[in-house]
Scaffold this active site. Structure first.
Site, short mmCIF file in Angstrom:
data_model
loop_
_atom_site.label_atom_id
_atom_site.label_comp_id
_atom_site.label_asym_id
_atom_site.label_seq_id
_atom_site.Cartn_x
_atom_site.Cartn_y
_atom_site.Cartn_z
N GLY A 38 0.69 -1.18 0.08
CA GLY A 38 0.12 0.01 -0.20
C GLY A 38 0.82 1.05 0.01
O GLY A 38 1.77 1.33 0.57
N ASP A 73 5.03 -3.87 6.58
CA ASP A 73 5.48 -5.17 7.04
C ASP A 73 5.20 -6.22 6.22
O ASP A 73 6.12 -7.09 6.21
CB ASP A 73 4.16 -5.34 8.15
CG ASP A 73 4.06 -6.38 9.11
OD1 ASP A 73 5.16 -6.72 9.53
OD2 ASP A 73 3.14 -7.20 9.12
#
Ligand code: F6P
Length: 320
Positions: free
Chosen positions: A11, A103
């Site tokens: 993202g 992450d």
């Protein structure tokens, strides 16, 4: 250190462009050649890149998104994908790869680090702020401020109509954004994916707040919290209040990065190149207590960043 590459992955987050600029200009000052792989790990797998130099990153420090574009890349979760990416690095004689992402992108980077000689450095950039080892990620502060300004507007109409609003902010798995936003808009309730909520308690809170003279309530919920629609119905039924649900969505991912996001991008970007220059491998850049530092990629991916429960309690105390 002769050639490095950059990839933005997962993202997007406001400040990614400022990070690209900082990396390119720091590398340029050391005479290092820079490639930018496009569309995240997909570009790395299919060997699609652009050459970057000091001028090609002009006029982007203030822009949201990423000029290198980005995708979520399931192929990098396969052995073949990782091998192809490693092959691209070898073919292009890349000494260091800087991955700007969150992450999930770092988990991909860790898998790749096991198959390549190229040093990999992670630069944490995600609106979720869910990277272990760093107090903050690039883009988080911008998303917080975007959500705040939207919810402040919602509060205006909530007060005049005497309504309860459930406002959903991003964060499918983690509640850092919801927590910070909830605390800083003065939400009456904050719902995070890490903790199961009790709808009856929320209804009780609303009834009590009406008795105390409150005319409206804001409940901030992370996207990953299940059952907000059902909760809205239950509040309506139990308390008799008029309830609305607003989903803020992807507006939180765009926009001009705030000063704080740009500052982190500049500091992280420079540190990423400097870390490669000292021949360190497989590290993640981090901010710990206002100091820029590094930790191992392995440590980052093996741990979960804890949510600050004390902040949640503070929000509760202040929303009386
Ligand atoms: O990782 C950032 C994030 O915005 C999360 O908060 C959200 O759950 C997810 O991405 C949405 O992903 P997508 O844009 O692929 O739908």
């Amino acid at each position: 250190l002769k050639r490095i590459a950059i990839v933005t992955s997962g993202g997007d987050a406001p400040g990614m462009n400022a990070a690209i600029r900082a990396i390119v200009r720091t590398a340029h000052a050391h005479g290092i050649k820079i490639l930018g792989f496009i569309r995240g790990y997909e570009g790395l797998i299919s060997n699609q890149f652009v050459k970057l130099d000091a001028r090609s990153v002009g006029g982007i420090i203030h822009l949201g998104g990423t000029i290198l574009r980005t995708v979520r890349c399931p192929k990098l979760r396969t052995r073949k994908g990782v091998e192809q990416a490693a092959e691209t690095l070898k073919k292009n004689k890349i000494d260091g790869l800087i991955v700007i992402g969150g992450d999930g992108s770092f988990r991909g980077a860790y898998a790749l680090s096991k198959k390549t000689e190229t040093a990999i450095i992670g630069v944490p950039a995600t609106i979720d702020n869910d990277v272990y080892g760093t107090d903050e990620t690039i883009g988080f502060d911008t998303a917080v401020n975007t959500a705040i300004s939207e919810i402040d507007k919602i509060r205006d109409t909530a007060v005049s109509h005497e309504r309860v609003f459930i406002v959903e902010v991003m964060g499918r798995k983690r509640g850092f954004l919801a927590l910070t936003v909830g605390l800083t808009v003065g939400a009456e309730n904050i719902l995070v994916p890490e903790l199961k909520f009790n709808p009856e308690e929320i209804c009780d809170d609303i009834v009590k707040s009406i008795q105390k003279g409150k005319r409206s309530s804001i409940i901030v919920a992370a996207e990953g919290v299940k059952g907000t629609r059902k909760l809205a119905k239950q509040i309506r039924k139990t308390t008799g209040c008029d309830v609305r649900l607003t989903v803020l969505g992807h507006v939180q991912r765009g926009g001009h990065p705030t000063a704080r996001s740009r500052m982190l991008a500049c500091l992280f970007g420079e540190k990423a190149v400097n870390t490669l220059l000292t021949e360190e491998k497989n590290k993640v850049i981090a901010m710990q207590g206002n100091k820029i530092t590094t930790l191992s990629l392995k440590e980052t991916v093996k741990h979960q960043k804890p949510l600050d429960i004390e902040l949640l309690k503070l929000a509760e105390r202040l929303a009386v």
